[in-house]
Design a protein around this motif. Structure first.
Motif, PDB file in Angstrom:
ATOM      1  N   ALA A 219       8.503   5.889  -9.276  1.00 15.02           N
ATOM      2  CA  ALA A 219       7.116   6.354  -9.303  1.00 15.02           C
ATOM      3  C   ALA A 219       6.393   6.082  -7.989  1.00 15.02           C
ATOM      4  O   ALA A 219       5.385   6.724  -7.688  1.00 15.02           O
ATOM      5  N   PHE A 220       6.913   5.124  -7.204  1.00 16.73           N
ATOM      6  CA  PHE A 220       6.250   4.756  -5.953  1.00 16.73           C
ATOM      7  C   PHE A 220       7.008   5.218  -4.713  1.00 16.73           C
ATOM      8  O   PHE A 220       6.656   4.829  -3.594  1.00 16.73           O
ATOM      9  N   ASP A 221       8.025   6.050  -4.881  1.00 16.70           N
ATOM     10  CA  ASP A 221       8.841   6.465  -3.737  1.00 16.70           C
ATOM     11  C   ASP A 221       8.011   7.145  -2.654  1.00 16.70           C
ATOM     12  O   ASP A 221       8.186   6.866  -1.455  1.00 16.70           O
ATOM     13  N   ALA A 222       7.128   8.052  -3.041  1.00 15.62           N
ATOM     14  CA  ALA A 222       6.333   8.782  -2.047  1.00 15.62           C
ATOM     15  C   ALA A 222       5.414   7.835  -1.279  1.00 15.62           C
ATOM     16  O   ALA A 222       5.250   7.968  -0.060  1.00 15.62           O
ATOM     17  N   LEU A 223       4.829   6.871  -1.979  1.00 21.36           N
ATOM     18  CA  LEU A 223       3.954   5.908  -1.314  1.00 21.36           C
ATOM     19  C   LEU A 223       4.751   5.013  -0.366  1.00 21.36           C
ATOM     20  O   LEU A 223       4.282   4.705   0.744  1.00 21.36           O
ATOM     21  N   GLU A 224       5.934   4.603  -0.771  1.00 18.73           N
ATOM     22  CA  GLU A 224       6.753   3.769   0.106  1.00 18.73           C
ATOM     23  C   GLU A 224       7.163   4.541   1.364  1.00 18.73           C
ATOM     24  O   GLU A 224       7.220   3.958   2.462  1.00 18.73           O
ATOM     25  N   ARG A 225       7.417   5.825   1.231  1.00 19.46           N
ATOM     26  CA  ARG A 225       7.731   6.624   2.416  1.00 19.46           C
ATOM     27  C   ARG A 225       6.548   6.652   3.379  1.00 19.46           C
ATOM     28  O   ARG A 225       6.725   6.568   4.603  1.00 19.46           O
ATOM     29  N   ARG A 226       5.345   6.758   2.838  1.00 18.37           N
ATOM     30  CA  ARG A 226       4.165   6.736   3.699  1.00 18.37           C
ATOM     31  C   ARG A 226       3.992   5.375   4.365  1.00 18.37           C
ATOM     32  O   ARG A 226       3.637   5.290   5.543  1.00 18.37           O
ATOM     33  N   LEU A 227       4.283   4.309   3.652  1.00 18.10           N
ATOM     34  CA  LEU A 227       4.140   2.978   4.241  1.00 18.10           C
ATOM     35  C   LEU A 227       5.154   2.749   5.355  1.00 18.10           C
ATOM     36  O   LEU A 227       4.870   2.007   6.311  1.00 18.10           O
ATOM     37  N   ARG A 228       6.308   3.381   5.264  1.00 17.45           N
ATOM     38  CA  ARG A 228       7.306   3.222   6.326  1.00 17.45           C
ATOM     39  C   ARG A 228       6.834   3.821   7.649  1.00 17.45           C
ATOM     40  O   ARG A 228       7.362   3.478   8.709  1.00 17.45           O
ATOM     41  N   THR A 229       5.821   4.696   7.614  1.00 19.56           N
ATOM     42  CA  THR A 229       5.268   5.256   8.851  1.00 19.56           C
ATOM     43  C   THR A 229       4.265   4.317   9.504  1.00 19.56           C
ATOM     44  O   THR A 229       3.746   4.625  10.569  1.00 19.56           O
ATOM     45  N   ARG A 230       3.974   3.179   8.879  1.00 22.41           N
ATOM     46  CA  ARG A 230       3.071   2.163   9.413  1.00 22.41           C
ATOM     47  C   ARG A 230       1.673   2.730   9.688  1.00 22.41           C
ATOM     48  O   ARG A 230       1.164   2.701  10.801  1.00 22.41           O
ATOM     49  N   PRO A 231       1.007   3.276   8.649  1.00 21.22           N
ATOM     50  CA  PRO A 231      -0.333   3.856   8.867  1.00 21.22           C
ATOM     51  C   PRO A 231      -1.324   2.802   9.320  1.00 21.22           C
ATOM     52  O   PRO A 231      -1.320   1.665   8.840  1.00 21.22           O
ATOM     53  N   GLN A 232      -2.199   3.172  10.260  1.00 19.37           N
ATOM     54  CA  GLN A 232      -3.203   2.255  10.761  1.00 19.37           C
ATOM     55  C   GLN A 232      -4.289   1.993   9.722  1.00 19.37           C
ATOM     56  O   GLN A 232      -4.524   2.796   8.812  1.00 19.37           O
ATOM     57  N   ILE A 233      -4.959   0.865   9.886  1.00 17.44           N
ATOM     58  CA  ILE A 233      -6.151   0.541   9.106  1.00 17.44           C
ATOM     59  C   ILE A 233      -7.347   1.126   9.846  1.00 17.44           C
ATOM     60  O   ILE A 233      -7.566   0.824  11.023  1.00 17.44           O
ATOM     61  N   VAL A 234      -8.141   1.961   9.178  1.00 13.48           N
ATOM     62  CA  VAL A 234      -9.240   2.657   9.848  1.00 13.48           C
ATOM     63  C   VAL A 234     -10.613   2.162   9.414  1.00 13.48           C
ATOM     64  O   VAL A 234     -11.624   2.636   9.935  1.00 13.48           O
ATOM     65  N   VAL A 235     -10.678   1.221   8.470  1.00 18.14           N
ATOM     66  CA  VAL A 235     -11.964   0.681   8.025  1.00 18.14           C
ATOM     67  C   VAL A 235     -12.227  -0.626   8.764  1.00 18.14           C
ATOM     68  O   VAL A 235     -11.309  -1.230   9.342  1.00 18.14           O
ATOM     69  N   PRO A 236     -13.476  -1.109   8.788  1.00 12.12           N
ATOM     70  CA  PRO A 236     -13.756  -2.407   9.419  1.00 12.12           C
ATOM     71  C   PRO A 236     -12.895  -3.506   8.803  1.00 12.12           C
ATOM     72  O   PRO A 236     -12.740  -3.583   7.583  1.00 12.12           O
ATOM     73  N   ALA A 237     -12.362  -4.368   9.657  1.00 13.37           N
ATOM     74  CA  ALA A 237     -11.437  -5.384   9.176  1.00 13.37           C
ATOM     75  C   ALA A 237     -11.628  -6.693   9.932  1.00 13.37           C
ATOM     76  O   ALA A 237     -11.859  -6.705  11.139  1.00 13.37           O
ATOM     77  N   VAL A 238     -11.506  -7.790   9.193  1.00 13.45           N
ATOM     78  CA  VAL A 238     -11.370  -9.122   9.774  1.00 13.45           C
ATOM     79  C   VAL A 238     -10.030  -9.660   9.311  1.00 13.45           C
ATOM     80  O   VAL A 238      -9.743  -9.686   8.112  1.00 13.45           O
ATOM     81  N   THR A 239      -9.203 -10.067  10.251  1.00 12.14           N
ATOM     82  CA  THR A 239      -7.917 -10.663   9.912  1.00 12.14           C
ATOM     83  C   THR A 239      -7.942 -12.138  10.278  1.00 12.14           C
ATOM     84  O   THR A 239      -8.589 -12.551  11.238  1.00 12.14           O
ATOM     85  N   LEU A 240      -7.230 -12.906   9.479  1.00 16.99           N
ATOM     86  CA  LEU A 240      -7.274 -14.357   9.585  1.00 16.99           C
ATOM     87  C   LEU A 240      -5.860 -14.921   9.709  1.00 16.99           C
ATOM     88  O   LEU A 240      -4.917 -14.387   9.119  1.00 16.99           O
ATOM     89  N   ASP A 241      -5.747 -15.991  10.458  1.00 17.85           N
ATOM     90  CA  ASP A 241      -4.531 -16.797  10.480  1.00 17.85           C
ATOM     91  C   ASP A 241      -4.901 -18.231  10.175  1.00 17.85           C
ATOM     92  O   ASP A 241      -5.925 -18.737  10.669  1.00 17.85           O
ATOM     93  N   GLY A 242      -4.088 -18.899   9.377  1.00 19.37           N
ATOM     94  CA  GLY A 242      -4.212 -20.330   9.216  1.00 19.37           C
ATOM     95  C   GLY A 242      -3.490 -21.025  10.364  1.00 19.37           C
ATOM     96  O   GLY A 242      -2.309 -20.764  10.605  1.00 19.37           O
TER      97      GLY A 242
END
Length: 302
Positions: A219-242
């Protein structure tokens, strides 16, 4: 405790704040649960947020609706669950924030459905799994930290998790947050979530899929194929590292190219369980994303 219905799940969730507040979904990781946000959620509610904290599939009182549904833990399933939760609650757009599996779910949902996401807060940068990369070795020191993932590839590992889930998960808490001094009561509040009847199946499938050694739910094959293309994040984002997170040695500042819009990267005094170890920093990141998205023209494309 409240329950939202999706196509696959009955998602149990905790809600704080005014019903008309700005919505934020806080997603926990493995092996944690909603209590990771015990200090984060009240602060956000006081800042005007409608805070929703779901138990992920396989955790706590969340349940699959059908015995026939594959107990998948793959990334497309986790991201789809968040979109299904938004649909079930009638929320058009929300801030998504999480860490570990919850960061993965939040990044996947944002990458695949940007129009549904006001902003993103993610521990460990662009936390979408590159399954092809996972088939190749990392440095020996990192492979040693990921011992549990190797263990879970075997039926011996499944048995270890099934029979010793509290002991194993408590060990991971200690190893991943070397400077966090949690007590027995803190751990036990979360550990009951590991008694979910689907916990072992979902966890084992998640790590076997990540290693490319188990098939995903078709059921998720099509979505996994899209994720393999490494789509960018286009919304405002804050990323964190510990700063003391052994799972991400050196941090993830080099993920900046995966963010096409506003992006702020922060290194925080914390181990892996950042929301519970340094809740103020997590709250500040969410408030930053909300403020940026609310005061700029950041409507997502697609």
């Amino acid at each position: 405790m409240k329950v939202a219905r999706t196509d696959a799940l009955l998602i149990s969730y905790v809600e704080l704040g005014a019903p008309d507040g700005w919505p934020v979904i806080l997603s926990h990781g493995f092996p944690y649960d909603v209590h990771a946000y015990d200090d984060v959620a009240p602060a956000l509610a006081a800042a005007g947020a409608r805070v929703i904290i779901p138990y992920l599939r396989g955790f706590g009182p969340t349940r699959f609706r059908s015995a026939d549904t594959m107990r998948s833990g793959q990334q497309a399933a986790l991201g789809s669950d968040l979109i299904g939760l938004l649909d079930g609650l009638g929320i058009d757009r929300a801030v998504l924030a999480g860490y570990d599996w919850g960061g993965l779910a939040s990044c996947v949902a944002t990458a695949l459905w940007p129009a549904r996401v006001q902003g993103l807060v993610s521990l460990a940068g662009y936390d979408v799994i590159d399954v092809e990369r996972m088939a190749h070795p990392f440095t020996p020191s990192l492979e040693a930290v990921m011992w549990y993932q190797h263990l879970f590839q075997t039926e011996r590992g499944r048995g270890c998790l099934a029979s010793n889930r509290r002991e194993l998960c408590r060990l991971l808490w200690r190893q991943w947050s070397p400077n966090w001094r949690f007590d027995d009561a803190t751990f036990e509040r979360t550990a009951s979530s590991f008694d979910n009847p689907d916990f072992v199946d979902v966890v084992i499938h998640s790590y076997r899929f990540d290693f490319g050694l188990a098939a995903g739910d078709p059921a998720f094959d099509a979505l996994e194929r899209r994720l393999r293309t490494r789509p960018q994040i286009v919304v405002p984002a804050v990323t964190l590292d510990g700063a003391d997170d052994p799972l991400k040695p050196g941090g993830t500042a080099n993920h900046a190219a995966m963010f096409a819009g506003f992006h702020d990267h922060r290194t925080i005094d914390s181990g892996h369980n950042l929301p519970q170890e340094n809740p103020n920093a997590f709250v500040d990141a969410i408030r930053t994303v909300h403020q940026i998205a609310s005061h700029g023209d950041f409507a997502a494309r697609g």
